[in-house]
Design a protein around this motif. Structure first.
Motif, mmCIF file in Angstrom:
data_model
loop_
_atom_site.group_PDB
_atom_site.id
_atom_site.type_symbol
_atom_site.label_atom_id
_atom_site.label_comp_id
_atom_site.label_asym_id
_atom_site.label_seq_id
_atom_site.Cartn_x
_atom_site.Cartn_y
_atom_site.Cartn_z
ATOM 1 N N ALA A 55 18.316 82.722 12.590
ATOM 2 C CA ALA A 55 19.009 82.080 13.760
ATOM 3 C C ALA A 55 18.530 80.733 14.167
ATOM 4 N N TYR A 56 18.072 79.356 14.194
ATOM 5 C CA TYR A 56 17.111 78.619 14.807
ATOM 6 C C TYR A 56 17.937 77.634 15.410
ATOM 7 N N GLU A 57 18.871 78.197 16.104
ATOM 8 C CA GLU A 57 19.788 76.848 16.746
ATOM 9 C C GLU A 57 19.558 77.224 18.447
ATOM 10 N N LYS A 58 18.934 78.003 18.528
ATOM 11 C CA LYS A 58 18.882 78.126 20.348
ATOM 12 C C LYS A 58 17.437 76.685 20.752
ATOM 13 N N GLU A 59 16.252 76.771 19.403
ATOM 14 C CA GLU A 59 15.113 76.064 19.353
ATOM 15 C C GLU A 59 15.538 74.903 18.904
ATOM 16 N N LEU A 60 16.991 74.316 18.195
ATOM 17 C CA LEU A 60 17.848 72.976 18.472
ATOM 18 C C LEU A 60 17.827 72.739 19.645
ATOM 19 N N VAL A 64 18.424 53.965 22.534
ATOM 20 C CA VAL A 64 17.768 54.727 22.109
ATOM 21 C C VAL A 64 18.651 56.082 21.681
ATOM 22 N N ALA A 65 19.754 56.972 22.770
ATOM 23 C CA ALA A 65 20.189 57.485 22.797
ATOM 24 C C ALA A 65 20.924 57.593 21.008
ATOM 25 N N ASN A 66 21.438 57.093 20.320
ATOM 26 C CA ASN A 66 21.714 57.441 18.678
ATOM 27 C C ASN A 66 20.984 57.186 17.741
ATOM 28 N N GLU A 67 20.068 56.487 18.207
ATOM 29 C CA GLU A 67 18.524 56.161 17.141
ATOM 30 C C GLU A 67 18.269 58.174 17.687
ATOM 31 N N ILE A 68 18.059 59.150 18.107
ATOM 32 C CA ILE A 68 17.444 59.987 18.409
ATOM 33 C C ILE A 68 18.538 60.874 18.194
ATOM 34 N N GLU A 69 19.741 60.690 17.953
ATOM 35 C CA GLU A 69 20.833 61.707 17.565
ATOM 36 C C GLU A 69 20.660 61.690 16.014
ATOM 37 N N LYS A 70 20.610 59.853 15.120
ATOM 38 C CA LYS A 70 20.335 60.134 14.291
ATOM 39 C C LYS A 70 18.711 60.421 12.772
ATOM 40 N N ILE A 71 18.239 60.728 13.812
ATOM 41 C CA ILE A 71 17.326 61.204 13.598
ATOM 42 C C ILE A 71 17.515 62.602 13.990
ATOM 43 N N MET A 72 17.881 63.711 14.595
ATOM 44 C CA MET A 72 18.099 64.739 15.477
ATOM 45 C C MET A 72 19.063 64.841 13.239
ATOM 46 N N ALA A 73 20.149 64.619 13.250
ATOM 47 C CA ALA A 73 20.671 64.501 12.388
ATOM 48 C C ALA A 73 19.954 65.247 10.840
ATOM 49 N N GLU A 74 19.220 64.129 10.173
ATOM 50 C CA GLU A 74 17.730 63.724 9.658
ATOM 51 C C GLU A 74 16.612 65.240 9.299
ATOM 52 N N LEU A 75 16.864 65.983 10.384
ATOM 53 C CA LEU A 75 15.755 66.243 10.507
ATOM 54 C C LEU A 75 16.910 67.665 10.053
ATOM 55 N N SER A 76 18.377 68.382 10.538
ATOM 56 C CA SER A 76 18.858 69.217 10.194
ATOM 57 C C SER A 76 18.875 68.940 8.617
ATOM 58 N N ALA A 77 19.384 68.107 8.025
ATOM 59 C CA ALA A 77 19.567 67.759 6.674
ATOM 60 C C ALA A 77 18.133 68.587 5.581
ATOM 61 N N ALA A 78 17.063 67.672 6.339
ATOM 62 C CA ALA A 78 15.414 68.138 5.668
ATOM 63 C C ALA A 78 15.237 69.316 6.026
ATOM 64 N N LEU A 112 9.196 72.654 16.471
ATOM 65 C CA LEU A 112 9.535 72.252 15.369
ATOM 66 C C LEU A 112 9.187 73.138 13.845
ATOM 67 N N GLU A 113 7.636 73.747 13.861
ATOM 68 C CA GLU A 113 7.159 74.858 12.965
ATOM 69 C C GLU A 113 8.199 75.943 13.233
ATOM 70 N N LYS A 114 8.542 76.309 14.676
ATOM 71 C CA LYS A 114 9.691 77.426 14.778
ATOM 72 C C LYS A 114 10.198 77.262 14.162
ATOM 73 N N ILE A 115 11.644 76.275 13.768
ATOM 74 C CA ILE A 115 12.702 76.002 13.346
ATOM 75 C C ILE A 115 12.408 76.129 12.255
ATOM 76 N N VAL A 116 11.141 75.954 11.540
ATOM 77 C CA VAL A 116 11.311 75.888 9.961
ATOM 78 C C VAL A 116 11.107 76.993 9.914
ATOM 79 N N VAL A 132 8.787 68.931 10.549
ATOM 80 C CA VAL A 132 8.153 68.594 11.507
ATOM 81 C C VAL A 132 7.710 67.860 12.026
ATOM 82 N N SER A 133 7.430 66.317 11.101
ATOM 83 C CA SER A 133 6.841 64.852 11.271
ATOM 84 C C SER A 133 8.160 64.207 12.210
#
Ligand code: ADP
Ligand code: ASP
Ligand code: MG
Length: 415
Positions: free
Chosen positions: A58-63, A84-98, A46-50, A113-114
């Motif tokens: 480009a950070y898509e590979k790391e994502l 759980v899969a839906n919850e994880i998907e939602k968190i990943m979308a929030e990560l991209s927005a953050a 996650l640090e690397k993505i930031v 990173v959180s």
């Protein structure tokens, strides 16, 4: 009330999650708060993505790697229609927005990173529920209040304590699962407590809940006389006084985060360090005690930098000049790990965090000739004996040494 903390190594794959769940199941059914870190090396990723995003790379590979890693673990733990899969998907979308939330890279860092801890705790919580454990997932950000120092949130103890105590009735009938490492700023943004900070989170929860003890589950049999990765023959301590453990962490023993001991010692809450691969091992208990004849304890702190400030004329270094150096260090929030002065110079060693250290050197150059060495290792030996004392002083590449009656420190060029 008990607090358990599981680090990244304990939940690095599906087998790890199952093992953690079985430790929890065989321990307590309620009055247990479980703090969990991000899985495996997720925080590094996650640090690397930031960083990549910040450098417009480009950070898509790391994502993809991040998603695939968690998907692989969930596929092994849950049936394919599990919520759980839906919850994880939602968190990943929030990560991209953050990632695009602000130009302040430290603020973005904490929001992104959180995510690692949110993911790991959701996975463990759902797995525990499936195993019949009465697990309650809580968001640590609603309980640990900090200031807005992103990446190094300072805890607001009064507010945190008031919030955390509201968990007591929930804990009466549940095992509470929550995240290490994260808190919330007064503005409602996520903060992190510093790398490896989940041990500290466990201590914060334990202190505010007045827990009877805290157990941190590690990949080692307990606290040892040296890092077993360097010294396989290192000894495991049965018990250690709070003070000894606190000093070890100060010198750099990475087995426990340095901020962990103080809140526990202040409330006299014992800290147990146990092995998650073999819970039957006794581990180490850190508490108020006196232990005679401790063996030499060796701690390595890498990535050190030695900075020497030399006066530019023929005066001797004065207290006023020393005072200015310390004020600069304090303003830049830089900690000295060892220091030494002579007639015309003052030298000190600090962790090499590039941007901070370069800022420091620029400031010091206004008044001194400044020299610095990078890539050094600080070795601290507590409770040395004659043989160890001699061996370390004579080590190749020693550029600075200092000793008291109980502690020897040598700064070495290469190890
Ligand atoms: P976590 O999974 O909780 O993040 P860490 O990896 O941070 O755990 O800490 C455990 C590691 O600490 C061990 O694998 C070991 O290599 C290292 N370590 C360093 N010093 C010591 C020590 N004195 N005793 C035991 N382990 C140590
Ligand atoms: N996940 C965070 C880190 O890797 C916190 C922790 O593991 O303690 O630094
Ligand atoms: Mg760790």
């Amino acid at each position: 009330m008990k607090v358990f903390k599981f680090g990244g190594a304990s939940v690095k794959n599906a087998t790890g999650v199952q093992n953690v769940a079985s430790i929890i199941q065989s321990a307590y059914k309620n009055n247990l708060l479980v703090v969990v870190s991000a899985m495996g090396k997720t925080t590094d990723l996650l640090e690397k993505i930031v960083t990549l995003h910040h450098c417009k790379q480009a950070y898509e590979k790391e994502l993809r790697e991040l998603k695939a890693y968690h998907a692989q673990i969930t596929a092994a733990l849950f049936h394919n229609k599990h919520g759980v899969a839906n919850e994880i998907e939602k968190i990943m979308a929030e990560l991209s927005a953050a990632l695009t939330l602000s130009d302040d890279v430290d603020l973005v860092y904490d929001q992104v990173v959180s995510t690692g801890e949110i993911l790991s705790t959701l996975i463990l919580h759902h797995y525990l529920i499936d195993q019949g454990v009465s697990s309650r997932w809580i968001d640590a950000r609603q309980f640990i209040a900090t200031d807005n120092s992103f990446r190094e949130g300072k805890v607001d103890w009064q507010k945190s304590s008031d919030q955390i105590q509201q968990l007591i009735p929930v804990l009466e009938t549940n095992v509470v699962v929550t995240q290490g490492f994260i808190g919330q700023s007064p503005e409602g943004l996520t903060t992190t407590l510093g790398r490896e900070g989940s041990d500290y989170s466990a201590a914060i929860f334990a202190s505010c809940l007045h827990a009877s003890d805290v157990t941190i589950w590690k990949d080692v049999p307990g606290v040892m006389s040296a890092d077993p990765r360097r010294f396989p023959q290192a000894l495991v301590f049965d018990e250690l006084p709070f003070r000894e453990a606190a000093e070890m962490t100060y010198y750099g023993a990475s087995v426990i985060h340095p901020k962990t001991i103080k809140p526990l010692a202040n409330r006299n809450i014992p800290l147990l360090v146990k092995n998650f691969d073999d819970p039957s091992l006794p581990g180490t208990i850190i508490h108020e005690c006196k232990v005679d004849n401790l063996p030499p304890l060796i701690v390595f702190k890498e990535n050190q930098c030695l900075i020497s400030c030399k006066v530019t004329d023929y005066t001797f270094i004065s207290e006023q000049q020393l005072s200015n150096i310390f004020i600069t260090l304090s303003e830049l929030d830089i900690k000295i790990n060892v220091m030494q002065n002579s007639a015309i110079s003052f030298s000190f060693c600090t962790d090499f965090r590039e941007s901070k250290v370069m800022k420091l050197i620029n400031r010091l150059q206004q008044n001194f000739e400044v020299y610095y060495n990078l890539g050094l290792t600080l070795i601290t030996i507590k409770n040395y004996d004659a043989a160890v004392f001699d061996a370390y002083r004579k080590k190749e590449g020693v550029i600075l040494e200092q000793s008291s009656r109980s502690t020897l420190q040598v700064l070495v060029k290469k190890f």
